[in-house]
Scaffold this active site. Structure first.
Site, PDB file in Angstrom:
ATOM      1  N   ARG A  36       6.688   7.295  -2.230  1.00 43.86           N
ATOM      2  CA  ARG A  36       6.164   7.583  -0.751  1.00 43.86           C
ATOM      3  C   ARG A  36       6.474   6.555   0.264  1.00 43.86           C
ATOM      4  O   ARG A  36       6.502   5.445   0.098  1.00 43.86           O
ATOM      5  CB  ARG A  36       4.575   7.362  -0.965  1.00 43.86           C
ATOM      6  N   LYS A  94       5.023  -2.694   2.159  1.00 46.94           N
ATOM      7  CA  LYS A  94       3.675  -3.557   1.854  1.00 46.94           C
ATOM      8  C   LYS A  94       3.887  -5.036   1.895  1.00 46.94           C
ATOM      9  O   LYS A  94       4.985  -5.533   1.932  1.00 46.94           O
ATOM     10  CB  LYS A  94       3.497  -3.210   0.194  1.00 46.94           C
TER      11      LYS A  94
END
Length: 287
Positions: free
Chosen positions: A257, A223
């Protein structure tokens, strides 16, 4: 402490959670995902990557056919289904791992479970297409309900916003007849958490979310806030992601994840060893 929990899934499958961290490998069969767009758009490449992730320690493969990156182009349901269903069918035939479908569309979820998926992973928290909850109820799929701040006004306090949004999601699931034992929650790192500080604050206060009473899946992989802290480009953010995985594991997360399975697997083994030592010494752990 991390209590043993059996997560019931579709097709009579289940997954033990708690004592050891579990990894969900990201498989984007899209041309435009933010860090691996196009790399696995062809079925053969997707299957090769799925097998690699299973070999490296992934328990679940999460198959997505529409990019969820900020500004990502929407695709039609037919296009999404054409991308993911052949891959899900092939993975189910191989039987190497549990399969999750990353979608907010009820019909896509229904077809994916019919093709062999065990889990439905909705990044809109059942609040874009509430009918997806009825699909989960009817199929017995495991259900991951994610928090997002997109297309709405958030509360100023990040934990209060998580609780308000996800409480509504849990209400939708309950009204649709979803067995609560099949539901995991996801705080949605990066989804309308616009600054690195907002994501870091959510990490710092993550253990406060235990008030919602469900196990947690987290997805920090590659991210932007990981890049902001490390100064790395998306495909170089595996080590930074692994650091976040350890932090969140020690605060109670059970599934991670990630794109880079091997490095996260090793990091989480170390976190699990720390948790076990704390439990053995009678000090306990988050959970």
């Amino acid at each position: 402490m991390f209590e043993r929990y059996i997560w019931p899934l579709a097709h009579g499958r289940s997954l033990e959670l708690g004592p050891a961290a579990r990894i969900m490998g990201v498989l984007n069969v899209t041309p435009d995902s933010f860090s691996d767009g196009g790399r696995y758009a062809q079925a053969d490449a997707a299957l090769t990557q799925a097998r690699r992730m299973v070999h490296e320690g992934a328990s679940i493969i999460d198959v997505g056919g529409e990019s969820t990156r900020p500004g990502g182009a929407a695709v039609s349901p037919a296009e999404e289904q054409a991308r993911i269903l052949p891959v899900i069918e092939a993975l189910a035939a191989a039987g190497d791992a549990l399969i999750s479908v990353d979608t907010y569309r009820g019909e896509t979820a229904r077809l994916a479970v019919q093709a062999g998926a065990h889990i439905v992973n909705d990044v809109w928290g059942l609040q874009r297409e509430p009918g997806i909850a009825r699909v989960a109820a009817a199929t017995g799929a495991g259900l991951v309900v994610m928090h997002t701040g997109r297309e709405r006004t958030k509360l100023a306090d990040p934990i209060a916003d998580q609780v308000a949004f996800l409480s509504r999601s849990l209400e939708i699931a309950r009204d649709a007849g979803v067995d609560e034992q099949r539901i995991l929650l996801d705080p949605g790192f990066g989804f309308a958490k616009e600054t690195p500080e907002e994501n870091l604050d959510l990490m710092v206060r993550f253990s406060e979310l235990s008030s919602l009473g469900r196990p947690w899946l987290v997805g920090t992989s590659r991210k932007r806030f990981v890049g902001a802290v490390t100064g790395r480009e998306p495909d170089e953010r595996g080590p930074g992601t692994a650091a976040t995985s350890v932090i969140l594991r020690l605060q109670g997360a059970v599934i991670f994840r990630v794109h880079d399975v091997a490095i996260n697997k090793d990091a989480l083994r170390f976190a699990d060893a720390m948790v076990a030592r704390g439990m053995a010494a009678g000090r306990g752990a988050a959970g």
